[in-house]
Design a protein around this motif. Structure first.
Motif, PDB file in Angstrom:
ATOM      1  N   PHE A  32       1.180   4.004  -3.358  1.00 13.14           N
ATOM      2  CA  PHE A  32       0.893   5.363  -2.912  1.00 13.14           C
ATOM      3  C   PHE A  32       1.929   6.233  -3.155  1.00 13.14           C
ATOM      4  O   PHE A  32       1.879   7.202  -3.968  1.00 13.14           O
ATOM      5  CB  PHE A  32       0.503   5.587  -1.653  1.00 13.14           C
ATOM      6  CG  PHE A  32      -0.093   6.748  -1.385  1.00 13.14           C
ATOM      7  CD1 PHE A  32      -1.381   7.280  -1.739  1.00 13.14           C
ATOM      8  CD2 PHE A  32       0.787   7.627  -0.457  1.00 13.14           C
ATOM      9  CE1 PHE A  32      -1.623   8.641  -1.592  1.00 13.14           C
ATOM     10  CE2 PHE A  32       0.300   8.885  -0.189  1.00 13.14           C
ATOM     11  CZ  PHE A  32      -0.755   9.357  -0.758  1.00 13.14           C
ATOM     12  N   TRP A  64      -2.384   5.049  -6.802  1.00 13.01           N
ATOM     13  CA  TRP A  64      -3.073   5.417  -5.730  1.00 13.01           C
ATOM     14  C   TRP A  64      -4.222   4.404  -5.397  1.00 13.01           C
ATOM     15  O   TRP A  64      -4.538   3.999  -4.209  1.00 13.01           O
ATOM     16  CB  TRP A  64      -3.358   6.752  -5.287  1.00 13.01           C
ATOM     17  CG  TRP A  64      -4.167   7.368  -6.115  1.00 13.01           C
ATOM     18  CD1 TRP A  64      -4.103   8.112  -6.885  1.00 13.01           C
ATOM     19  CD2 TRP A  64      -5.782   7.631  -5.663  1.00 13.01           C
ATOM     20  NE1 TRP A  64      -5.331   8.882  -7.540  1.00 13.01           N
ATOM     21  CE2 TRP A  64      -6.472   8.569  -6.583  1.00 13.01           C
ATOM     22  CE3 TRP A  64      -6.526   6.826  -4.668  1.00 13.01           C
ATOM     23  CZ2 TRP A  64      -7.617   8.348  -6.486  1.00 13.01           C
ATOM     24  CZ3 TRP A  64      -7.925   7.306  -4.747  1.00 13.01           C
ATOM     25  CH2 TRP A  64      -8.657   8.041  -5.525  1.00 13.01           C
ATOM     26  N   ILE A  65      -4.928   4.098  -6.477  1.00 16.10           N
ATOM     27  CA  ILE A  65      -6.218   3.308  -6.312  1.00 16.10           C
ATOM     28  C   ILE A  65      -5.735   2.161  -5.943  1.00 16.10           C
ATOM     29  O   ILE A  65      -6.393   1.123  -5.068  1.00 16.10           O
ATOM     30  CB  ILE A  65      -7.027   3.518  -7.459  1.00 16.10           C
ATOM     31  CG1 ILE A  65      -7.709   4.851  -7.522  1.00 16.10           C
ATOM     32  CG2 ILE A  65      -8.378   2.509  -7.507  1.00 16.10           C
ATOM     33  CD1 ILE A  65      -8.384   5.344  -8.688  1.00 16.10           C
ATOM     34  N   SER A 117      -7.298  -2.687   1.614  1.00 14.52           N
ATOM     35  CA  SER A 117      -8.738  -3.343   1.861  1.00 14.52           C
ATOM     36  C   SER A 117      -8.089  -4.906   2.217  1.00 14.52           C
ATOM     37  O   SER A 117      -8.518  -5.565   2.905  1.00 14.52           O
ATOM     38  CB  SER A 117      -9.682  -3.480   0.988  1.00 14.52           C
ATOM     39  OG  SER A 117      -8.916  -3.973  -0.320  1.00 14.52           O
ATOM     40  N   ALA A 141      -5.074   1.508  -2.204  1.00 17.00           N
ATOM     41  CA  ALA A 141      -6.487   1.669  -1.567  1.00 17.00           C
ATOM     42  C   ALA A 141      -6.810   0.228  -1.430  1.00 17.00           C
ATOM     43  O   ALA A 141      -7.300  -0.130  -0.608  1.00 17.00           O
ATOM     44  CB  ALA A 141      -7.370   2.546  -2.223  1.00 17.00           C
ATOM     45  N   ALA A 155       0.756  -1.106   0.034  1.00 18.04           N
ATOM     46  CA  ALA A 155      -0.205   0.047   0.005  1.00 18.04           C
ATOM     47  C   ALA A 155       0.988   1.406  -0.115  1.00 18.04           C
ATOM     48  O   ALA A 155       0.717   2.128  -0.755  1.00 18.04           O
ATOM     49  CB  ALA A 155      -1.026   0.070   1.178  1.00 18.04           C
TER      50      ALA A 155
END
Length: 393
Positions: free
Chosen positions: A281, A363-364, A371, A367, A277
């Protein structure tokens, strides 16, 4: 180790190369066939769908066949799919070729381990499986960058021609070297596989796998256009960067296995998903600078596939506890989950490229990795709760 094992390793190398080489060729294929980047990226998704469907369904349907006959049929299908890709007159025919090769891939890795262990003594079974899967790792390190370079230099069709030649050599090697009298394990029926899919704790692991790979492939599918359009690299540099990424993946796989052994799968996966993550990012900001982009991609590679050992160990541990009669089925379905994650990640990436910016894929993807981390921590919490209940009982 018997020489027949190396025919399986070569098969794994060819199959691994054809799955991931498309990533380096997305811009080239899009330009040549006159389609959008998301449409070219869909070739990654549809291959993964072929693997996800082929692994459980075709494995069950061919369960009673002679193992060698299944192996040779798979490699023949693989060669045919790559020849069709080489000669594909249109985007639609290339889609058909990718799905066909994906179907072969799914079943190969479902039965490959069984065949590998049939070739050696009991005490050498783990080593035999490791040697076969080395073909997949070597494909990421050498096959993908070499295939990308061939595609950049001689056209993307040449890459599929070379891969079909490798598949033909592996097919001939298997025909000559793999014995006919391989042990036949009891075939898993589709109904047995469905029972695994309704066990909530196993479904949770499959969700971890899907989200973990979905996060990576949201950006990884479009790595070549990111490097060209955002970082400013020439197309000829892509294969070299893919080589760097592949070496990093190989190191990360080994480290991921040791981490899972040392800390247990949940703690190892917590570290890996957290790192993924953060790195994805960071890529949002570093992709605009050549040196920073390459460094970020190098670190990304070390974690991108490092979760494989932890996820596989964890699904086996839970299967032994909740579905002890279907451990192999549970493990095989996790391979399908990897490819569902790849398919969904590349579809999400395509939607982002179409409606947003290339840079937004990073960045998605981060995300989605978060999760995966949340689901991992929840599964770890359930493990502790179950252990506490057992102690108090």
């Amino acid at each position: 180790m018997p020489i027949a094992l190396f025919a399986l390793t070569l098969s794994a190398f060819a199959i691994g190369t054809t799955e991931f080489v498309i990533v380096g060729l997305v811009p080239t294929i899009a330009s040549d066939l006159g389609v959008t980047l998301p449409s070219a990226g869909l070739l990654v998704s549809l291959y993964a769908v072929g693997v996800a469907v082929g692994a459980p369904v075709l494995t069950a349907l061919t369960g009673k066949w002679n193992r060698k006959h299944v192996l040779l049929s798979l490699m023949a299908l693989f060669v045919a799919g790559n020849i069709l890709a080489w000669q594909a007159p249109s985007y639609e025919s290339l889609i058909v070729a990718r799905i066909l090769t994906g179907l072969a891939h799914g079943v190969f890795f479902s039965i490959g381990s069984t065949i590998a262990t049939s070739l050696v003594a009991k005490e050498k079974e783990a080593s035999a499986i490791a040697i076969m899967f080395t073909g997949l790792t070597v494909a990421l390190v050498t096959g993908v960058p070499l295939g990308t370079w061939i595609g950049q230099s001689f056209g993307w069709r040449a890459t599929f021609l070379v891969v079909s030649a490798l598949g033909t050599i592996a097919l001939i090697g298997s025909a000559l070297l793999v014995p006919n009298n391989l042990k036949q394990s009891k075939p898993a029926t589709l109904s047995e596989q469905m029972k695994v899919l309704v066990q909530p704790r196993l479904v949770l692991v499959y969700l971890m796998t899907i989200l973990g790979y979905g996060g990576t492939f949201t950006a990884f599918t479009y790595l070549a256009p990111i490097l060209q359009q955002e970082s400013g690299f020439a197309p000829s540099a892509i294969s070299l960067i893919m080589l760097v990424y592949g070496v990093s993946v190989a190191v990360g796989n080994i480290y991921g296995g040791k981490l899972a052994d040392k800390k247990g799968p949940i703690r190892a996966l917590t570290i890996i998903f957290s790192a993924l993550a953060i790195i994805l990012f960071a890529l949002t900001f570093t992709m605009g600078h050549k040196i920073a982009a390459v460094i970020t991609i190098l670190v990304w590679g070390a974690f991108a596939f490092g979760n494989v050992p932890g996820l596989q160990v964890y699904v086996v541990q839970l299967a032994e506890k909740f579905t002890p009669n279907a451990v192999d089925v549970a493990s095989g379905l996790n391979i399908a989950a990897f490819n569902i994650g790849i398919a969904l990640g590349s579809i999400v990436g395509g939607a982002i490229v179409e409606g947003m910016q290339l840079s937004d894929t990073a960045w998605i993807g981060a995300a989605i990795s978060v999760s995966a981390l949340v689901v991992t921590r929840y599964s770890g919490y359930l493990d502790k709760r179950d252990a506490s209940a057992t102690i108090n009982a």
